[in-house]
Design a protein around this motif. Structure first.
Motif, PDB file in Angstrom:
ATOM      1  N   LYS A   1     -34.200 -90.061  18.627  1.00  0.00           N
ATOM      2  CA  LYS A   1     -34.134 -89.749  20.068  1.00  0.00           C
ATOM      3  C   LYS A   1     -35.352 -90.279  20.825  1.00  0.00           C
ATOM      4  O   LYS A   1     -35.406 -90.218  22.048  1.00  0.00           O
TER       5      LYS A   1
ATOM      6  N   LYS B   1     -30.030 -66.895  24.369  1.00  0.00           N
ATOM      7  CA  LYS B   1     -31.372 -66.607  23.806  1.00  0.00           C
ATOM      8  C   LYS B   1     -32.249 -65.933  24.857  1.00  0.00           C
ATOM      9  O   LYS B   1     -32.943 -64.950  24.583  1.00  0.00           O
TER      10      LYS B   1
ATOM     11  N   ASN C   1     -40.134 -86.302  18.313  1.00  0.00           N
ATOM     12  CA  ASN C   1     -38.969 -85.419  18.314  1.00  0.00           C
ATOM     13  C   ASN C   1     -38.522 -85.231  16.871  1.00  0.00           C
ATOM     14  O   ASN C   1     -38.619 -86.163  16.066  1.00  0.00           O
TER      15      ASN C   1
ATOM     16  N   THR D   1     -35.618 -85.099  15.524  1.00  0.00           N
ATOM     17  CA  THR D   1     -34.708 -86.213  15.247  1.00  0.00           C
ATOM     18  C   THR D   1     -35.352 -87.445  15.872  1.00  0.00           C
ATOM     19  O   THR D   1     -35.250 -87.676  17.082  1.00  0.00           O
TER      20      THR D   1
ATOM     21  N   ALA E   1     -26.026 -78.876  31.121  1.00  0.00           N
ATOM     22  CA  ALA E   1     -27.329 -79.071  31.788  1.00  0.00           C
ATOM     23  C   ALA E   1     -28.258 -78.023  31.193  1.00  0.00           C
ATOM     24  O   ALA E   1     -29.336 -78.320  30.691  1.00  0.00           O
TER      25      ALA E   1
ATOM     26  N   SER F   1     -33.207 -76.901  36.085  1.00  0.00           N
ATOM     27  CA  SER F   1     -32.455 -77.450  34.963  1.00  0.00           C
ATOM     28  C   SER F   1     -32.613 -78.970  34.849  1.00  0.00           C
ATOM     29  O   SER F   1     -33.640 -79.510  35.241  1.00  0.00           O
TER      30      SER F   1
END
Ligand SMILES: NC(=O)C1=CN([C@@H]2O[C@H](COP(=O)(O)OP(=O)(O)OC[C@H]3O[C@@H](n4cnc5c(N)ncnc54)[C@H](OP(=O)(O)O)[C@@H]3O)[C@@H](O)[C@H]2O)C=CC1
Ligand SMILES: O=CC(=O)O
Length: 293
Positions: free
Chosen positions: A35, A238, A30, A32, A230, A123
């Motif tokens: 995570k 987007k 990832n 970051t 969620a 989701s």
């Protein structure tokens, strides 16, 4: 089966955990890196770059935020292309437009590797429960090889033919979903301003022809002005933007979607982009304020 997984956001984390729970060997990355820790605690290995994951794994799945993230992970330094080669498969499950997907497909194929786009409908909760709907397109042989993973991640997979068809199907579905969320928000406001109980509206909707899981799931939280993310609103906007671009390309007039996109844009401008997409209700509430209030 060993798989790599790039992108541990809301969806990627749930999907990678699901694969681990079902006995897959999973190597994660990832942007970051911190995570990745929760995944490591659940048995995953970590690589420091996308290229490292590709080098290690025959199959790698990506679940990234948008076209620019999907392109960057493939084309940038230490990216997917540096280690992609014949015998390896790359499966991008992010929601992007057909052009982005085709660009990635061409680059992967040039290395001798195989590519599949496979955006999903469903989701956070369906991702946790392995109940996604997978909209795959691209290399059929790779689709067949990766089915054991899709069977864990989803309740149903569709193979839609050439690259771009999965992306387009996903954008059509999310264009409808975003427009429905706007109509639902307007209904909640109209019921309230007409002196009707919003809970009764939910009960009536649930019993009629427009009953659907989204109203049932999101309605009670919206009534409390709560939007725990969620499906982040910035991603829904987007998707509306990309669906409208597809409409431009195909000369399809979509005034309902265009108006919904404006509401999502307004919500983003108010700082609601990281909230759930149902937070568009905040915009509709303000727009619906009458001169009497
Ligand atoms: N949430 C949902 O309900 C659903 C989402 N989708 C789609 O799935 C995809 C992922 O969604 P979701 O998990 O909710 O999104 P999140 O915003 O929770 O996660 C986005 C992921 O993309 C990574 N990322 C963003 N920009 C870059 C970049 N430039 N380079 C590398 N990595 C990047 C983030 O890394 P970092 O942690 O470092 O920020 C993170 O891992 C999106 O395309 C979304 O539209 C599809 C169906 C449902
Ligand atoms: O893309 C979002 C979803 O719920 O599907």
């Amino acid at each position: 089966m060993e798989v790599g997984f790039l992108g541990l956001g809301i969806m990627g984390k749930a999907m990678a955990l699901n694969l681990l729970r079902h006995g897959f060997s999973v190597t994660v990355w990832n942007r970051t890196l911190s995570k990745c820790e929760e995944l490591v605690e659940s048995g995953a290995s970590v690589e420091e770059t996308p290229a490292g994951v590709i080098k290690k794994c025959k199959y790698t799945i990506a679940m990234l935020s948008d076209p620019s993230a999907a392109l960057s992970v493939v084309f940038d330094k230490d990216g997917v292309l540096e280690q992609m080669c014949s015998g390896k498969g790359y499966i991008d499950m992010s929601t992007v437009d057909a052009q982005t997907s085709s660009k990635i497909s061409e680059a992967i194929t040039k290395t001798g590797g195989c590519f599949l786009e496979a955006p999903v409908s469903g989701s956070k909760k369906p991702a946790e429960d392995g109940q996604l709907v997978i909209l795959a397109a691209g290399e059929k042989a790779l689709y067949e090889e990766i089915i054991p993973a899709f069977d864990v991640l989803g309740k149903k997979s569709f193979f839609l033919g050439q690259v771009g068809n999965g992306a387009k199907m996903k954008l059509v579905v999310n264009m409808i979903m975003g427009s429905m969320m706007n109509a639902f928000s307007e209904g909640l406001v109209l019921a309230d301003r007409s002196g009707l109980s919003q809970q009764t509206l939910l009960d009536v909707l649930e019993l009629g022809a427009v009953a659907n899981p989204m109203f049932k799931l999101k309605g009670p939280a919206m009534m409390k002005n709560a939007y725990p993310p969620a499906f982040p609103l910035k991603h829904q906007q987007k998707d509306m933007r990309l669906a409208l671009a597809l409409g431009d390309e195909r000369a399809v007039s979509m005034p309902v979607a265009a108006a919904s996109n404006e509401a999502f844009k307004k919500a983003r401008s108010l700082g609601l982009g990281d909230q759930d997409f149902s937070a568009v209700y905040e915009v509709v509430k303000v727009a619906g304020s009458s001169e009497e209030s």
